[in-house]
Design a protein around this motif. Structure first.
Motif, PDB file in Angstrom:
ATOM      1  N   GLY A   1      38.733   3.741 -11.392  1.00 35.11           N
ATOM      2  CA  GLY A   1      39.295   3.743 -12.770  1.00 35.11           C
ATOM      3  C   GLY A   1      38.523   3.229 -13.835  1.00 35.11           C
ATOM      4  N   GLN A   2      37.246   2.871 -13.356  1.00 41.76           N
ATOM      5  CA  GLN A   2      36.207   2.436 -14.264  1.00 41.76           C
ATOM      6  C   GLN A   2      35.382   3.717 -14.724  1.00 41.76           C
ATOM      7  N   SER A   3      34.473   3.425 -15.700  1.00 46.84           N
ATOM      8  CA  SER A   3      33.803   4.508 -16.334  1.00 46.84           C
ATOM      9  C   SER A   3      32.247   4.259 -16.020  1.00 46.84           C
TER      10      SER A   3
ATOM     11  N   THR B   1      35.382   7.652 -13.790  1.00 47.46           N
ATOM     12  CA  THR B   1      35.017   8.636 -14.652  1.00 47.46           C
ATOM     13  C   THR B   1      33.586   8.545 -14.883  1.00 47.46           C
ATOM     14  N   VAL B   2      33.135   9.829 -14.812  1.00 48.85           N
ATOM     15  CA  VAL B   2      31.656  10.154 -14.948  1.00 48.85           C
ATOM     16  C   VAL B   2      31.002  10.610 -16.259  1.00 48.85           C
ATOM     17  N   ILE B   3      30.288  10.249 -17.122  1.00 50.45           N
ATOM     18  CA  ILE B   3      29.598  10.696 -18.215  1.00 50.45           C
ATOM     19  C   ILE B   3      27.967  10.968 -17.678  1.00 50.45           C
ATOM     20  N   GLY B   4      27.637  12.169 -17.679  1.00 48.85           N
ATOM     21  CA  GLY B   4      26.204  12.385 -17.184  1.00 48.85           C
ATOM     22  C   GLY B   4      25.314  12.876 -18.372  1.00 48.85           C
ATOM     23  N   VAL B   5      24.278  12.319 -18.350  1.00 51.19           N
ATOM     24  CA  VAL B   5      23.223  12.495 -19.483  1.00 51.19           C
ATOM     25  C   VAL B   5      22.100  13.355 -18.973  1.00 51.19           C
TER      26      VAL B   5
ATOM     27  N   GLU C   1      31.779   7.698 -29.060  1.00 47.47           N
ATOM     28  CA  GLU C   1      32.727   8.765 -29.740  1.00 47.47           C
ATOM     29  C   GLU C   1      33.900   9.164 -28.449  1.00 47.47           C
ATOM     30  N   ILE C   2      33.382   9.013 -27.353  1.00 50.38           N
ATOM     31  CA  ILE C   2      34.362   9.226 -26.093  1.00 50.38           C
ATOM     32  C   ILE C   2      34.921   7.991 -25.711  1.00 50.38           C
ATOM     33  N   PHE C   3      34.196   6.850 -25.514  1.00 54.01           N
ATOM     34  CA  PHE C   3      34.730   5.613 -24.803  1.00 54.01           C
ATOM     35  C   PHE C   3      34.611   4.598 -26.096  1.00 54.01           C
ATOM     36  N   PRO C   4      35.417   4.408 -27.181  1.00 54.42           N
ATOM     37  CA  PRO C   4      35.299   3.611 -28.175  1.00 54.42           C
ATOM     38  C   PRO C   4      34.991   2.200 -27.698  1.00 54.42           C
ATOM     39  N   GLU C   5      35.669   1.747 -26.569  1.00 53.21           N
ATOM     40  CA  GLU C   5      35.532   0.581 -26.153  1.00 53.21           C
ATOM     41  C   GLU C   5      34.212   0.028 -25.191  1.00 53.21           C
TER      42      GLU C   5
ATOM     43  N   ALA D   1      26.666   1.179 -25.904  1.00 49.11           N
ATOM     44  CA  ALA D   1      27.809   1.732 -25.505  1.00 49.11           C
ATOM     45  C   ALA D   1      28.388   1.223 -24.197  1.00 49.11           C
ATOM     46  N   LEU D   2      27.597  -0.016 -23.902  1.00 46.02           N
ATOM     47  CA  LEU D   2      28.104  -0.804 -22.669  1.00 46.02           C
ATOM     48  C   LEU D   2      29.144  -1.913 -23.075  1.00 46.02           C
ATOM     49  N   LYS D   3      30.190  -1.827 -22.302  1.00 49.69           N
ATOM     50  CA  LYS D   3      31.070  -2.930 -22.553  1.00 49.69           C
ATOM     51  C   LYS D   3      30.596  -4.235 -22.757  1.00 49.69           C
ATOM     52  N   PRO D   4      31.080  -5.418 -23.375  1.00 50.93           N
ATOM     53  CA  PRO D   4      30.274  -6.697 -23.426  1.00 50.93           C
ATOM     54  C   PRO D   4      30.451  -7.145 -22.238  1.00 50.93           C
ATOM     55  N   ASN D   5      31.249  -7.083 -21.191  1.00 52.75           N
ATOM     56  CA  ASN D   5      31.385  -7.673 -19.712  1.00 52.75           C
ATOM     57  C   ASN D   5      30.715  -6.512 -18.780  1.00 52.75           C
ATOM     58  N   GLY D   6      30.316  -5.221 -19.211  1.00 56.79           N
ATOM     59  CA  GLY D   6      29.867  -4.389 -18.418  1.00 56.79           C
ATOM     60  C   GLY D   6      28.368  -4.575 -17.957  1.00 56.79           C
ATOM     61  N   THR D   7      28.286  -3.828 -16.904  1.00 58.64           N
ATOM     62  CA  THR D   7      26.992  -4.093 -16.163  1.00 58.64           C
ATOM     63  C   THR D   7      26.066  -2.684 -16.162  1.00 58.64           C
TER      64      THR D   7
END
Length: 316
Positions: free
Chosen positions: A151-153, A177-181, A212-216, A236-242
């Motif tokens: 469930g995480q991105s 959910t996967v975003i590939g660059v 734009e895809i993940f505003p959070e 684009a990393l959540k404040p508590n993201g890694t």
């Protein structure tokens, strides 16, 4: 008298012109070790870095040093107490030792049996050889260091290379959910592997495109590219993201980031997890080119272009 084997090795640091192909002694089989006949060895960008001597400050090298850290092969002999595998078993391994000397670009390799796992039955030796380094790097980065949950991105930078392509599949298999660059020409390839969203780093602010895809923001950034793409992505990393990187050691990053640097280690238990996913049809390896042992220099020149799609392998 020691038996001999053909190998691609080097006796001093430098470029691919330093690679020699010739005969060396097969290492002596000791307690807890297994002799494997190498059927295929994968090529990785790190092979050029080791050859150049760039890692020698923390990875000592004993010359002559045989190239290569990835392999798939068949068990030929076993030392005292090495009984997890039978002679004739098909195995694969990430073969990096604490000292660089006995690599996989050879007809044989001797390894502690703790490095080995059963080769995925449904993959060729060439495909299986393409998994260990990249598969373990992606697994240890996203799950051991990044603690990626269903469930995480996850945003994967460098998603069309060897590590990224395994990363996409492992993350999807885990319910993320996967975003590939990667560049535009590899977007269809990444989507085939399971990427939910694809972003072209050329002429794009990657971080803005992700927002734009993940505003959070995203839960995890897995960085296998570094450079400007990484710097753009941080917003684009959540404040508590890694953030987990295999290239950036964190020197130029904000100290407030939840950050991990990963340098992959052998792990047979995780190789068995990768084997199970491959045998379930959930892990595919794209082998784009195969080289012979005496073409080892050409194989390393190809990987140095950074435009390899999937994996290239060397066969003895």
């Amino acid at each position: 008298m020691a038996k001999r084997m053909k190998a691609a090795f080097y006796e001093e640091f430098g470029g691919t012109d330093k690679i020699k192909v010739g005969e060396l002694d097969i290492p002596e089989l000791k307690e807890g070790e297994v002799l494997v006949r190498v059927k295929a060895a994968a090529v990785n960008p790190v092979d050029n870095a080791v050859l150049a001597g760039w890692l020698s400050s923390f990875l000592p090298v004993h010359f002559p040093a045989i190239l290569g850290w990835d392999m798939a092969g068949v068990v030929e002999d076993r030392g005292f107490s090495a009984r997890r595998f039978r002679v004739g078993d098909e195995v694969y391994a990430y073969a990096r030792r604490p000292v660089v000397q006995h690599g996989t670009f050879a007809e044989y390799i001797v390894l502690p049996e703790s490095y080995l796992a059963h080769k995925p039955r449904n993959l060729s030796f060439e495909e299986a050889a393409g998994i260990p380094l990249v598969g373990l790097t992606a697994y240890q980065s996203m799950f051991d260091a990044g603690n990626l949950q269903p469930g995480q991105s996850v945003l994967i930078l460098g998603a069309s290379g060897g590590i990224g392509t395994l990363g996409i599949q492992l993350a999807k298999n885990a319910g993320a959910t996967v975003i590939g660059v990667a560049s535009q020409r590899n977007h269809a390839f990444m989507q085939e592997l399971g990427a939910d969203h694809t972003i072209d780093y050329n002429g794009t602010d990657v971080g803005q495109a992700v927002q734009e895809i993940f505003p959070e923001g995203v839960d995890l950034i897995f960085d296998a590219a570094s450079g400007e793409t990484l710097q753009q992505s941080l917003k684009a990393l959540k404040p508590n993201g890694t953030l987990v990187s295999i290239l950036n050691r964190g020197e130029d990053l904000d100290k407030g980031l939840h950050f991990h640097y990963v340098f992959v280690e052998p792990n047979a238990a995780e190789l068995e997890i990768l084997r199970e996913q491959a045998e379930a049809g959930k892990l595919k390896v794209h082998v784009s080119e195969t080289y012979r042992l005496d073409q080892a220099a050409e194989a390393l020149n190809q990987i140095a272009t950074h435009h390899t799609k999937g994996k290239i392998v060397v066969v003895p």
